[in-house]
Write an enzyme that holds these catalytic residues in place. Structure first.
Site, PDB file in Angstrom:
ATOM      1  N   LYS A  11       0.821  -1.214   0.000  1.00  0.00           N
ATOM      2  CA  LYS A  11       0.000   0.000   0.000  1.00  0.00           C
ATOM      3  C   LYS A  11       0.856   1.266   0.000  1.00  0.00           C
ATOM      4  CE  LYS A  11      -3.995  -2.043   2.246  1.00  0.00           C
ATOM      5  NZ  LYS A  11      -4.889  -2.013   3.411  1.00  0.00           N
ATOM      6  N   CYS A  12       2.155   1.107   0.226  1.00  0.00           N
ATOM      7  CA  CYS A  12       3.076   2.243   0.319  1.00  0.00           C
ATOM      8  C   CYS A  12       3.750   2.483  -1.030  1.00  0.00           C
ATOM      9  CB  CYS A  12       4.124   1.946   1.391  1.00  0.00           C
ATOM     10  SG  CYS A  12       5.473   3.133   1.459  1.00  0.00           S
ATOM     11  N   LYS A  13       3.601   3.690  -1.573  1.00  0.00           N
ATOM     12  CA  LYS A  13       4.190   4.006  -2.872  1.00  0.00           C
ATOM     13  C   LYS A  13       5.712   3.890  -2.848  1.00  0.00           C
ATOM     14  CE  LYS A  13       4.364   7.351  -6.643  1.00  0.00           C
ATOM     15  NZ  LYS A  13       5.334   6.538  -7.303  1.00  0.00           N
TER      16      LYS A  13
END
Length: 115
Positions: A11-13
């Site tokens: 979920k973390c870019k």
């Protein structure tokens, strides 16, 4: 060549970008989805030690119970902070990439090149 491991949150870019950068260099890393499969206490201690930094360096503040738990307070020992990360894996900042000897918190993403 040592095996590359990324402690990853999809979920973390930044985490996705680091994973992409590793793969763009022709390496398929071992991907640890640490929120679903958190490291054990010995694994976490070893990982933090291999960064060459303190546990505070790998603590994530944004989007975590960091403030609620008052983890910025200097009263917390490294052992207590490690126990808290074990209890709340979201507190482990990401992505951390390891080659088995050294590890780096890859913020900025170019830090992955050190590994």
């Amino acid at each position: 060549m040592s095996r590359i491991t990324i402690y990853h949150n999809p979920k973390c870019k930044t985490s996705r970008d680091v994973l992409e950068k590793i793969r763009a260099n022709g390496i398929e890393p071992n991907v640890v989805l640490y929120l679903q499969n958190p490291p054990t206490e010995p694994e976490l201690r070893s990982l933090i030690k291999s960064t060459g930094a303190s546990v505070r360096h790998v603590l994530r503040q944004k989007g975590t119970p960091y403030e609620e738990l008052d983890l910025g307070n200097a009263k917390w020992t490294e052992d207590e902070l490690i126990a808290t990360i074990i209890q709340h894996p979201i507190l482990l900042n990401r992505p951390i990439v390891s080659n088995g000897k050294i590890a780096r918190l890859c913020r900025p993403i170019e830090t992955v090149l050190d590994v």
